[in-house]
Design a protein around this motif. Structure first.
Motif, mmCIF file in Angstrom:
data_model
loop_
_atom_site.group_PDB
_atom_site.id
_atom_site.type_symbol
_atom_site.label_atom_id
_atom_site.label_comp_id
_atom_site.label_asym_id
_atom_site.label_seq_id
_atom_site.Cartn_x
_atom_site.Cartn_y
_atom_site.Cartn_z
ATOM 1 N N GLY A 139 40.065 45.985 48.121
ATOM 2 C CA GLY A 139 39.193 44.975 48.706
ATOM 3 C C GLY A 139 39.652 43.599 48.285
ATOM 4 N N PRO A 140 39.956 42.709 49.211
ATOM 5 C CA PRO A 140 40.401 41.361 48.850
ATOM 6 C C PRO A 140 39.365 40.651 47.978
ATOM 7 N N THR B 283 39.054 37.377 42.084
ATOM 8 C CA THR B 283 38.808 37.583 40.665
ATOM 9 C C THR B 283 40.103 37.450 39.877
ATOM 10 N N VAL B 284 39.958 37.330 38.562
ATOM 11 C CA VAL B 284 41.133 37.221 37.699
ATOM 12 C C VAL B 284 41.962 38.496 37.745
ATOM 13 N N VAL B 285 41.322 39.636 37.975
ATOM 14 C CA VAL B 285 42.058 40.908 38.039
ATOM 15 C C VAL B 285 42.871 40.982 39.324
ATOM 16 N N HIS B 286 42.329 40.481 40.433
ATOM 17 C CA HIS B 286 43.086 40.444 41.685
ATOM 18 C C HIS B 286 44.366 39.627 41.535
ATOM 19 N N ALA B 287 44.308 38.564 40.738
ATOM 20 C CA ALA B 287 45.446 37.650 40.622
ATOM 21 C C ALA B 287 46.555 38.175 39.715
ATOM 22 N N LEU B 288 46.296 39.228 38.952
ATOM 23 C CA LEU B 288 47.310 39.739 38.026
ATOM 24 C C LEU B 288 48.430 40.453 38.776
ATOM 25 N N ASP B 289 49.607 40.424 38.179
ATOM 26 C CA ASP B 289 50.731 41.192 38.714
ATOM 27 C C ASP B 289 50.399 42.679 38.618
ATOM 28 N N PRO B 290 50.700 43.459 39.668
ATOM 29 C CA PRO B 290 50.355 44.887 39.624
ATOM 30 C C PRO B 290 51.019 45.629 38.471
ATOM 31 N N ARG B 291 52.193 45.177 38.029
ATOM 32 C CA ARG B 291 52.852 45.834 36.902
ATOM 33 C C ARG B 291 52.072 45.627 35.615
ATOM 34 N N LEU C 276 35.341 46.521 34.952
ATOM 35 C CA LEU C 276 34.591 46.597 36.200
ATOM 36 C C LEU C 276 33.921 45.263 36.519
ATOM 37 N N GLY C 277 33.379 44.613 35.486
ATOM 38 C CA GLY C 277 32.722 43.331 35.711
ATOM 39 C C GLY C 277 33.693 42.242 36.122
ATOM 40 N N LEU C 278 34.856 42.187 35.468
ATOM 41 C CA LEU C 278 35.845 41.165 35.815
ATOM 42 C C LEU C 278 36.356 41.338 37.239
ATOM 43 N N ALA C 279 36.474 42.584 37.678
ATOM 44 C CA ALA C 279 36.971 42.854 39.032
ATOM 45 C C ALA C 279 35.854 42.871 40.070
ATOM 46 N N ARG C 280 34.611 42.694 39.623
ATOM 47 C CA ARG C 280 33.443 42.746 40.510
ATOM 48 C C ARG C 280 33.365 44.067 41.260
ATOM 49 N N VAL C 281 33.588 45.134 40.521
ATOM 50 C CA VAL C 281 33.466 46.483 41.062
ATOM 51 C C VAL C 281 32.144 47.053 40.562
ATOM 52 N N ARG C 282 31.305 47.508 41.470
ATOM 53 C CA ARG C 282 29.987 48.008 41.096
ATOM 54 C C ARG C 282 30.097 49.383 40.434
ATOM 55 N N VAL D 228 42.738 50.289 41.749
ATOM 56 C CA VAL D 228 42.768 50.601 43.184
ATOM 57 C C VAL D 228 42.043 49.524 43.984
ATOM 58 N N ARG D 229 40.919 49.050 43.457
ATOM 59 C CA ARG D 229 40.096 48.082 44.185
ATOM 60 C C ARG D 229 40.734 46.704 44.244
ATOM 61 N N THR D 230 41.609 46.374 43.307
ATOM 62 C CA THR D 230 42.146 45.015 43.223
ATOM 63 C C THR D 230 43.627 44.908 43.568
ATOM 64 N N THR D 231 44.261 46.012 43.985
ATOM 65 C CA THR D 231 45.706 45.994 44.214
ATOM 66 C C THR D 231 46.037 46.525 45.605
ATOM 67 N N PRO D 232 46.675 45.718 46.466
ATOM 68 C CA PRO D 232 47.094 46.223 47.778
ATOM 69 C C PRO D 232 48.104 47.352 47.638
ATOM 70 N N VAL D 233 48.121 48.234 48.626
ATOM 71 C CA VAL D 233 49.027 49.376 48.577
ATOM 72 C C VAL D 233 50.479 48.913 48.522
#
Length: 234
Positions: free
Chosen positions: A5-6, A9-17, A50-56, A113-118
């Motif tokens: 999910g786009p 958040t700070v977790v979305h911005a991290l490098d997937p590695r 979970l809180g940083l990524a805004r995942v319920r 999974v929620r913060t990283t595009p395939v």
């Protein structure tokens, strides 16, 4: 089913590695320690992620409901004994702690999974594992992330169709057999269509993947991953 999910958040911005490194470090630590203090710290870490990524959390637990059922049955089976005393509380407690650690790993995995595009996941794997093994692993991960939600949707459709035709009045064994057989049939059919679609689109083992680059914001995540990996040996 949890999917990407786009977000901002700070977790979305991290490098997937970096996120993969944190996930691996967390899993190693969770599987290495089972003390109450360690579990409390791991629980706090999972909830913070979970809180940083805004995942319920409740939505995540619902998505894992089938895995949770298996994890819940494990301690009951481990505690049951054939003959006196009939219930082995120590074995049941050990299995319950193991199940809880697996649950924590699943929660942290849900954040990834929620913060990283395939495509980013595939790029991270192929650039970490060199050669054909990395390409094969990257393709496998990408296909699994895309294929599983579709298969799960098919199973839900079959279940709803059975319910509409009074299939709920059948025995549990008959319902499970029908869902399994129809589900396998649809899965193989979708796999054949996927294979044809890949050939039609000139599937490439080495496509142009998104550029990945570590930045300053990844330094704390990498440091955290190293710390988690180190605690697994303490």
């Amino acid at each position: 089913m949890l999917t990407y999910g786009p977000g901002d958040t700070v977790v979305h911005a991290l490098d997937p590695r970096a996120k993969l490194a944190v996930q691996i470090g967390f899993a190693a630590t969770a599987l290495a320690h089972a003390t109450p203090r360690a579990l409390a710290g791991l629980t706090a870490f999972a909830l913070a992620a979970l809180g940083l990524a805004r995942v319920r959390p409740l939505r995540t637990l619902y998505a894992y409901r089938f895995a949770l059922a298996i994890l819940a049955v494990g301690p009951l089976v481990a505690a049951a004994t054939i003959g006196p005393p009939w219930v082995d509380l120590e074995a049941g407690l050990a299995t319950a702690l193991a199940s809880y650690r697996v649950l924590l790993v699943l929660l942290v995995s849900a954040v990834y999974v929620r913060t990283t595009p395939v495509r980013d996941s595939r790029a991270a794997i192929q650039r970490t594992v060199p050669g054909k093994p990395g390409q094969l692993l990257g393709v496998g991960v990408a296909l699994v992330f895309r294929f599983l939600p579709v298969v799960r949707s098919d199973l839900r459709t079959i279940r709803d169709a059975m319910a509409a035709r009074l299939g709920t009045e059948r025995s549990a064994r008959e319902r499970a057999t029908t869902i399994a057989m129809n589900g396998l049939s649809r899965t193989f059919a979708r796999a054949d269509r996927l294979s044809l679609a890949l050939r039609a689109r000139c599937f490439s083992w080495n496509p142009t993947l998104p550029e990945l680059a570590f930045s300053r914001r990844d330094v704390p995540a990498l440091g955290l991953a190293l710390a988690l990996a180190a605690t697994a040996f303490l």
